[in-house]
Design a protein around this motif. Structure first.
Motif, PDB file in Angstrom:
ATOM      1  N   VAL A 247       0.837  -1.195   0.000  1.00  0.00           N
ATOM      2  CA  VAL A 247       0.000   0.000   0.000  1.00  0.00           C
ATOM      3  C   VAL A 247       0.881   1.258   0.000  1.00  0.00           C
ATOM      4  O   VAL A 247       0.591   2.234  -0.689  1.00  0.00           O
ATOM      5  CB  VAL A 247      -0.952  -0.011   1.213  1.00  0.00           C
ATOM      6  N   GLN A 248       1.966   1.205   0.747  1.00  0.00           N
ATOM      7  CA  GLN A 248       2.910   2.326   0.783  1.00  0.00           C
ATOM      8  C   GLN A 248       3.464   2.612  -0.620  1.00  0.00           C
ATOM      9  O   GLN A 248       3.506   3.764  -1.067  1.00  0.00           O
ATOM     10  CB  GLN A 248       4.062   2.006   1.732  1.00  0.00           C
ATOM     11  N   GLN A 249       3.872   1.556  -1.329  1.00  0.00           N
ATOM     12  CA  GLN A 249       4.402   1.735  -2.682  1.00  0.00           C
ATOM     13  C   GLN A 249       3.331   2.285  -3.616  1.00  0.00           C
ATOM     14  O   GLN A 249       3.606   3.173  -4.441  1.00  0.00           O
ATOM     15  CB  GLN A 249       4.929   0.401  -3.211  1.00  0.00           C
ATOM     16  N   LEU A 250       2.110   1.768  -3.496  1.00  0.00           N
ATOM     17  CA  LEU A 250       1.020   2.260  -4.335  1.00  0.00           C
ATOM     18  C   LEU A 250       0.765   3.741  -4.104  1.00  0.00           C
ATOM     19  O   LEU A 250       0.557   4.507  -5.063  1.00  0.00           O
ATOM     20  CB  LEU A 250      -0.263   1.477  -4.038  1.00  0.00           C
ATOM     21  N   ALA A 251       0.784   4.157  -2.845  1.00  0.00           N
ATOM     22  CA  ALA A 251       0.565   5.566  -2.520  1.00  0.00           C
ATOM     23  C   ALA A 251       1.624   6.440  -3.184  1.00  0.00           C
ATOM     24  O   ALA A 251       1.311   7.497  -3.758  1.00  0.00           O
ATOM     25  CB  ALA A 251       0.576   5.761  -1.009  1.00  0.00           C
TER      26      ALA A 251
END
Length: 333
Positions: A247-251
């Motif tokens: 999720v961090q990478q997607l953000a």
């Protein structure tokens, strides 16, 4: 097998994946009937193609389905209708099980009675639970971590046993996460696009959780290839991209595409699940072997297409206007 001129029914055809599948089937020149109760799905998803298809409003728990199959001389069925959004299952577990498990049994029995030539049943990567190893193949242990996942595994195994016990010609598609235009629920990618369209401030849950994403057009094309292949009957087949993102990478990726810098992420307790799936990464080698399918859309390109659709459609997802007060996310007691 060629689907041109064949009569095809799509349960859940007004939903996110379903409505894209309907468009792909029209490109195949199939005669398409959509069967949907429009609880999660929406007519808006079918607006520009509604004159090219037949639309029947109905519930998969309704015995009327077998009459719909007969009246439209249906030969092939894609079964997508489900209660799909995990956070809701905490508030209505019985409904999830009835729709996803019993509803699937009803569909399969109706297909048997109707002499359907083949069914593609949509299962989910959630039946595996958190990855014990990656990439995850079809032999990975099934350790579902939500009522949704349990209900989907029950349906998955019902399809398997109905093939062996009742000779229902069904293929089981374990779909990993899908993204793209016309999303009907606040899954992580549309949620991030919405939040980052407004500011660089985000409210999220488990930012370390990772998922494997396939662009919706590729996913729809893959489902059709499963239907066409004679080698998939009675088989469980994974579909995904083979790469996962946290999720961090997607953000960070979506933030960059939207021109947002210095993201400020606040984690909210209410967004954490009671039992979370930490990682999912697909091994789709069996899918490729049986059908020749592999994903074509680059992840960044797919995100750009999704953002473009969002911008061109009033910067609003269907779920933003459909979710009422009773649909608020589950919150821990």
């Amino acid at each position: 097998m060629n689907l041109q001129g064949k009569n095809v029914l799509v349960t859940g055809g007004a939903g996110f994946i379903g409505s894209t599948l309907v468009r792909e089937l029209l490109r195949e020149k199939a005669n398409v009937t959509v069967y949907d109760n429009f609880f999660s799905g929406d007519m808006e998803n079918l607006e520009e193609i509604k004159d090219e298809i037949k639309i029947v409003s109905g519930n998969i728990l309704d015995p009327e389905l077998k009459n719909v199959l007969q009246a439209n001389v249906i030969e092939y069925v894609f079964h997508l209708a489900a209660e799909p959004y995990i956070p809701y299952c905490y508030d209505r577990p019985k409904m999830f099980f009835e729709v996803n498990a019993t509803g699937t049994l009803d569909v399969l029995l109706a297909c048997k009675e109707g002499g359907i030539k083949k069914v593609v049943h949509y299962s989910s990567s959630e039946v595996y639970g958190t990855a014990q190893y990656v990439p995850m193949d079809e032999k990975h242990p099934t350790l579902p971590a939500s009522t949704y996942a349990v209900s989907k595994l029950a349906a998955d195994r019902l399809a398997f046993t109905m093939f062996h016990e009742q000779n229902v010609p069904v293929a089981i598609l374990r779909q990993f996460n899908v993204y793209g235009p016309r999303e009907t629920h606040p899954y992580i990618i549309p949620e991030l696009i919405t939040q980052l369209s407004n500011s660089n401030k985000l409210k999220l849950g488990n930012v370390k959780a990772s998922r494997d994403f396939t662009y919706v057009d590729d996913a729809a094309r893959g489902a059709i290839e499963i239907m066409k292949s004679k080698d998939t009957i009675g088989e469980v087949v994974n579909m995904g991209s083979g790469k996962d993102y946290t999720v961090q990478q997607l953000a960070e990726i979506i933030g960059e595409l939207l021109g947002r810098k210095n993201l400020q992420i606040e984690t909210e307790k209410t967004r954490f699940r009671p039992l979370d799936v930490q990682r999912l990464q697909c091994n789709y080698s069996k899918m490729k072997k049986l059908t020749g399918w592999s994903p074509k859309t680059d992840f960044m390109k797919g995100l750009e297409k999704t953002i473009q659709w969002y911008s061109e459609n009033g910067k609003k997802w269907i779920w933003e206007r459909k979710i009422g007060p009773e649909e608020k996310l589950w919150k821990p007691k």
